[in-house]
Scaffold this active site. Structure first.
Site, PDB file in Angstrom:
ATOM      1  N   GLU A 198      46.493  40.024  39.222  1.00  0.00           N
ATOM      2  CA  GLU A 198      48.024  40.022  39.257  1.00  0.00           C
ATOM      3  C   GLU A 198      48.253  40.696  40.622  1.00  0.00           C
ATOM      4  O   GLU A 198      47.443  41.982  40.957  1.00  0.00           O
ATOM      5  CB  GLU A 198      48.225  41.035  38.275  1.00  0.00           C
ATOM      6  CG  GLU A 198      50.584  40.892  38.139  1.00  0.00           C
ATOM      7  CD  GLU A 198      50.796  41.377  37.099  1.00  0.00           C
ATOM      8  OE1 GLU A 198      51.429  40.679  36.401  1.00  0.00           O
ATOM      9  OE2 GLU A 198      50.693  42.759  36.205  1.00  0.00           O
ATOM     10  N   LYS A 200      49.852  43.361  42.221  1.00  0.00           N
ATOM     11  CA  LYS A 200      51.354  44.374  41.380  1.00  0.00           C
ATOM     12  C   LYS A 200      51.380  45.894  42.590  1.00  0.00           C
ATOM     13  O   LYS A 200      49.639  46.323  42.661  1.00  0.00           O
ATOM     14  CB  LYS A 200      50.577  44.884  40.197  1.00  0.00           C
ATOM     15  CG  LYS A 200      50.958  45.915  39.671  1.00  0.00           C
ATOM     16  CD  LYS A 200      50.242  45.668  38.021  1.00  0.00           C
ATOM     17  CE  LYS A 200      51.220  46.637  36.950  1.00  0.00           C
ATOM     18  NZ  LYS A 200      51.140  46.305  35.888  1.00  0.00           N
ATOM     19  N   LYS A 261      56.074  36.492  38.072  1.00  0.00           N
ATOM     20  CA  LYS A 261      56.674  37.745  37.185  1.00  0.00           C
ATOM     21  C   LYS A 261      57.570  38.676  37.274  1.00  0.00           C
ATOM     22  O   LYS A 261      57.666  39.639  38.305  1.00  0.00           O
ATOM     23  CB  LYS A 261      55.186  38.797  37.391  1.00  0.00           C
ATOM     24  CG  LYS A 261      54.487  39.338  36.677  1.00  0.00           C
ATOM     25  CD  LYS A 261      54.549  38.980  35.279  1.00  0.00           C
ATOM     26  CE  LYS A 261      53.903  39.235  34.104  1.00  0.00           C
ATOM     27  NZ  LYS A 261      53.242  41.091  35.083  1.00  0.00           N
ATOM     28  N   GLU A 310      56.080  35.910  26.706  1.00  0.00           N
ATOM     29  CA  GLU A 310      55.610  36.570  26.088  1.00  0.00           C
ATOM     30  C   GLU A 310      55.341  37.815  24.842  1.00  0.00           C
ATOM     31  O   GLU A 310      56.827  37.627  24.620  1.00  0.00           O
ATOM     32  CB  GLU A 310      55.105  37.598  26.886  1.00  0.00           C
ATOM     33  CG  GLU A 310      54.857  39.307  26.996  1.00  0.00           C
ATOM     34  CD  GLU A 310      54.573  40.713  28.580  1.00  0.00           C
ATOM     35  OE1 GLU A 310      54.337  40.272  29.451  1.00  0.00           O
ATOM     36  OE2 GLU A 310      55.189  41.166  27.790  1.00  0.00           O
ATOM     37  N   ASN A 332      51.342  41.096  25.013  1.00  0.00           N
ATOM     38  CA  ASN A 332      51.331  41.900  25.542  1.00  0.00           C
ATOM     39  C   ASN A 332      50.381  43.222  25.041  1.00  0.00           C
ATOM     40  O   ASN A 332      51.697  43.460  23.740  1.00  0.00           O
ATOM     41  CB  ASN A 332      52.147  42.373  26.523  1.00  0.00           C
ATOM     42  CG  ASN A 332      52.160  43.404  27.881  1.00  0.00           C
ATOM     43  OD1 ASN A 332      51.128  43.482  27.728  1.00  0.00           O
ATOM     44  ND2 ASN A 332      53.183  43.683  28.505  1.00  0.00           N
ATOM     45  N   GLU A 367      47.157  40.300  28.019  1.00  0.00           N
ATOM     46  CA  GLU A 367      47.880  41.152  28.598  1.00  0.00           C
ATOM     47  C   GLU A 367      48.018  42.111  29.302  1.00  0.00           C
ATOM     48  O   GLU A 367      47.446  43.074  27.842  1.00  0.00           O
ATOM     49  CB  GLU A 367      49.148  40.357  28.866  1.00  0.00           C
ATOM     50  CG  GLU A 367      49.315  38.710  29.304  1.00  0.00           C
ATOM     51  CD  GLU A 367      50.922  39.047  29.630  1.00  0.00           C
ATOM     52  OE1 GLU A 367      51.611  37.755  29.374  1.00  0.00           O
ATOM     53  OE2 GLU A 367      51.791  39.696  29.110  1.00  0.00           O
ATOM     54  N   SER A 368      47.177  43.138  30.028  1.00  0.00           N
ATOM     55  CA  SER A 368      47.695  44.352  30.194  1.00  0.00           C
ATOM     56  C   SER A 368      46.044  45.508  29.317  1.00  0.00           C
ATOM     57  O   SER A 368      45.416  45.499  28.481  1.00  0.00           O
ATOM     58  CB  SER A 368      48.555  44.357  29.830  1.00  0.00           C
ATOM     59  OG  SER A 368      49.751  44.493  30.080  1.00  0.00           O
TER      60      SER A 368
HETATM   61  O1  IGP Z   1      48.361  46.853  35.090  1.00  0.00           O
HETATM   62  P1  IGP Z   1      47.695  45.989  34.241  1.00  0.00           P
HETATM   63  O2  IGP Z   1      47.460  46.757  32.757  1.00  0.00           O
HETATM   64  O3  IGP Z   1      46.343  44.999  34.118  1.00  0.00           O
HETATM   65  O4  IGP Z   1      48.644  44.913  33.488  1.00  0.00           O
HETATM   66  C1  IGP Z   1      49.073  43.080  33.704  1.00  0.00           C
HETATM   67  C2  IGP Z   1      49.484  42.276  33.077  1.00  0.00           C
HETATM   68  O5  IGP Z   1      49.685  42.038  32.172  1.00  0.00           O
HETATM   69  C3  IGP Z   1      51.399  43.317  33.196  1.00  0.00           C
HETATM   70  O6  IGP Z   1      51.905  43.724  34.594  1.00  0.00           O
HETATM   71  C4  IGP Z   1      53.332  43.196  32.416  1.00  0.00           C
HETATM   72  C5  IGP Z   1      52.825  42.245  31.311  1.00  0.00           C
HETATM   73  N1  IGP Z   1      54.179  41.968  31.070  1.00  0.00           N
HETATM   74  C6  IGP Z   1      54.659  42.150  31.935  1.00  0.00           C
HETATM   75  C7  IGP Z   1      56.190  42.064  32.071  1.00  0.00           C
HETATM   76  C8  IGP Z   1      56.743  42.655  32.816  1.00  0.00           C
HETATM   77  C9  IGP Z   1      56.073  43.434  34.037  1.00  0.00           C
HETATM   78  C10 IGP Z   1      54.152  43.432  34.168  1.00  0.00           C
HETATM   79  C11 IGP Z   1      53.915  43.305  32.829  1.00  0.00           C
END
Ligand code: IGP
Length: 413
Positions: A198, A200, A261, A310, A332, A367-368
Site C-alpha cells: 500500500e 499510504k 483504496k 472488505e 480487515n 488486511e492491516s
Molecule cells: O497500514 P496497515 O496496518 O498495514 O493496513 C493497510 C490496509 O489494510 C489499511 O490501510 C486499510 C484496510 N482497509 C482500509 C479501508 C480504508 C482505508 C484504509 C484501509
C-alpha cells in the site's frame, strides 16, 4: 472493437461501458433522480421508525408505486445468490426494489440497519457538515465521519466532472490488468501470500507515516521487490492520498495491477477510479448495503475492474458470501470504527467460513496490522492467499527492501 478489452476471464465478457444506464436510474443516488428525490424525506423524518405515512415525503406516481409493488412481489428484497445477477441486468428492477422498500416505509438508513450496518448516511450532499450534524447529531465514530464527508466530497466531484464525462473517459482508459489473476499467480509462485503493497502517507489512527512521500518512487520500489499488486490510497482528508497519485503511478509505467483504496459510496467514484487507471476498487461492507454491493459489482464487471470486498465481522462475512460474483474478500484486522487491530480476526472468520469461501473459489486477503514473518505466517495458516500491507513498509527508510523483511525472504515476479 471499441469496447475495452479485459484481462479477467473469470469475470465474464466485458460489455461496452457506453451501454450503461444513464445517471438517473441509479437507486442509491436517490438524491439525483426526480422520482427518487421525492422519496427522500429529511433525515429527521427518515430516522423516526414510528412516523405516520403522511409524515413521509410525497409519494411517487401511481405507476411507479404499482411497478414497485409488482417487483417486490416478483422478487423478494433478499434476493438469493442465484437470481441476483439476473435481477441486476435490469436497472428498472433495482429502482423498483428500492421503491418497494420505500413503500414498506423503509429509508436508506433503515435498510442498512436491517443488515446490521451501523454507519448512517446523511444523503444531503449539498449541505454543510454543520447542517448535517445539526440534524443527525455528531458522527458516532471515525468511519461514519469519513463517510459523511465523502458524501459531500462526491457531490463536489460530480459537479466538477459530470458522470457522463467520467463514464466516457473510463471507457477510453487502457484495458484493466488482472488483479485477481496477479494475486493467484504470485501466491503460487512464491509459496507465501501474494503482497498488495500500500502506498499510504498517513492514516487517522497513526497520523503521518512517512514525511518525504513520493508515491511513484514507493510504487516502483514495491514492484521491483516483488509486490503482486499495489494499493493506492485516494482519500485526501484522512489519509493524505489522492486520485492524482493513482494516475501518476499508472502513468509512470508501473505494471502491477492497482487497487483504488477509496471509501466508495457512489458509482461515480468507480468510474472515476477506472478513468484514473485503477484495475480494482475497494468496497466496504460496513458501509454498503447488499443492494449497493450488488450494483457496484455489476459496474465493476462491466468496466473489467476487480472488486475487493472488505469485511470485519461475522455478519459482514455472511452478507458478502450470500452475494453472487464475489471474487476477492478482504478481512480487515483493524476495526474502522474503533481502530483496534487484532490479527486473530482473520483466523476466527476463516475457521467458520473457510470451506464456503474455498468452494466458491473466492480468494481472501488478510488486511492491516502485519509487521513481520510471524504475522504473515499466522494469516497464511489461517487461510489467506494474499496480504495487504501499508504501515510496516512505508515507515521504513527503503519500503522496497522492507518487503524481504516482512516475508523473511525475497519475493519474485
Ligand atoms: O497500514 P496497515 O496496518 O498495514 O493496513 C493497510 C490496509 O489494510 C489499511 O490501510 C486499510 C484496510 N482497509 C482500509 C479501508 C480504508 C482505508 C484504509 C484501509
Amino acid at each position: 472493437s471499441p469496447s475495452p478489452a479485459t484481462k479477467q476471464p473469470s469475470i465474464g465478457e466485458a460489455t461496452n461501458p457506453h451501454q450503461l444506464p444513464p445517471a438517473p436510474t441509479y437507486p442509491r443516488r436517490l438524491c439525483c433522480s426526480r422520482a427518487m428525490q421525492a422519496l427522500l424525506a429529511p433525515p429527521a423524518l427518515r430516522a423516526s421508525p414510528s412516523r405516520s405515512p403522511a409524515a413521509r415525503s410525497p409519494p411517487p406516481s401511481r405507476g411507479l408505486v404499482a411497478l414497485a409493488a409488482a417487483a417486490a412481489r416478483a422478487r423478494p428484497l433478499r434476493c438469493g445468490p442465484r437470481d441476483t445477477v439476473e435481477a441486476l441486468e435490469r436497472d428498472e428492477m433495482l429502482n423498483a426494489v428500492e421503491l418497494g422498500q420505500w413503500e414498506s416505509g423503509k429509508s436508506v438508513n433503515d435498510i442498512a440497519a436491517c443488515q446490521g450496518i451501523r454507519i448512517r448516511r446523511h444523503c444531503r450532499p449539498a449541505a454543510s457538515m454543520a447542517e448535517v450534524e445539526a440534524e443527525m447529531g455528531a458522527p458516532r465514530n471515525i468511519l461514519e465521519k469519513i463517510i459523511w464527508d465523502k458524501e459531500i466530497e462526491v457531490a463536489q466531484g460530480l459537479a466538477r466532472n459530470p458522470l457522463e464525462e467520467v463514464i466516457e473517459s473510463a471507457g477510453k482508459a487502457p484495458p484493466t490488468r488482472d488483479f485477481y489473476g496477479a494475486l493467484a499467480a504470485a501466491h503460487k509462485r512464491n509459496g507465501v501470500p501474494a503482497l498488495i503493497a500500500e502506498v499510504k502517507k498517513a492514516s487517522p489512527s497513526k497520523g503521518v507515516l512517512r514525511e518525504n512521500f513520493d508515491p511513484v518512487q514507493i510504487a516502483q520500489a514495491y514492484e521491483k521487490h516483488g509486490a503482486a499488486c499495489l494499493s493506492i490510497l485516494t482519500d485526501e482528508k484522512y489519509f493524505q492520498g489522492s486520485f492524482e497519485n493513482l494516475q501518476k503511478v499508472r502513468k509512470a509505467g508501473v505494471k502491477c495491477p492497482l487497487l483504488c483504496k477509496e471509501f466508495v459510496v457512489d458509482k461515480w467514484q468507480i468510474y472515476y477510479a477506472r478513468a484514473m487507471g485503477a484495475d480494482a476498487v475497494l468496497l466496504i461492507a460496513a458501509v454498503l448495503t447488499d443492494l449497493d454491493i450488488k450494483y457496484f459489482l455489476r459496474i465493476c464487471k462491466e468496466l473489467g475492474l476487480t472488486a475487493l470486498i472488505e469485511v470485519h465481522d461475522e455478519r459482514e462475512m455472511e452478507r458478502v458470501l450470500a452475494i453472487n460474483g464475489v471474487q476477492l474478500i478482504g478481512i480487515n484486522n483493524r476495526s474502522l470504527e474503533t481502530f483496534i487491530v487484532d490479527t486473530s480476526n482473520t483466523k476466527t472468520l476463516l475457521e467458520k467460513h473457510g470451506d464456503a469461501i474455498r468452494e466458491k473459489g473466492i480468494l481472501v486477503v488478510g488486511e492491516s496490522g502485519l509487521f513481520n514473518p510471524d504475522d504473515v505466517a499466522y494469516v497464511q495458516n489461517a487461510g489467506v492467499s494474499a496480504v495487504l500491507v501499508g504501515e510496516s513498509l512505508v515507515k521504513q527508510a527503503d519500503p522496497g527492501r522492507a518487503i524481504a523483511g516482512l516475508f523473511g525472504k525475497e519475493l519474485v515476479h
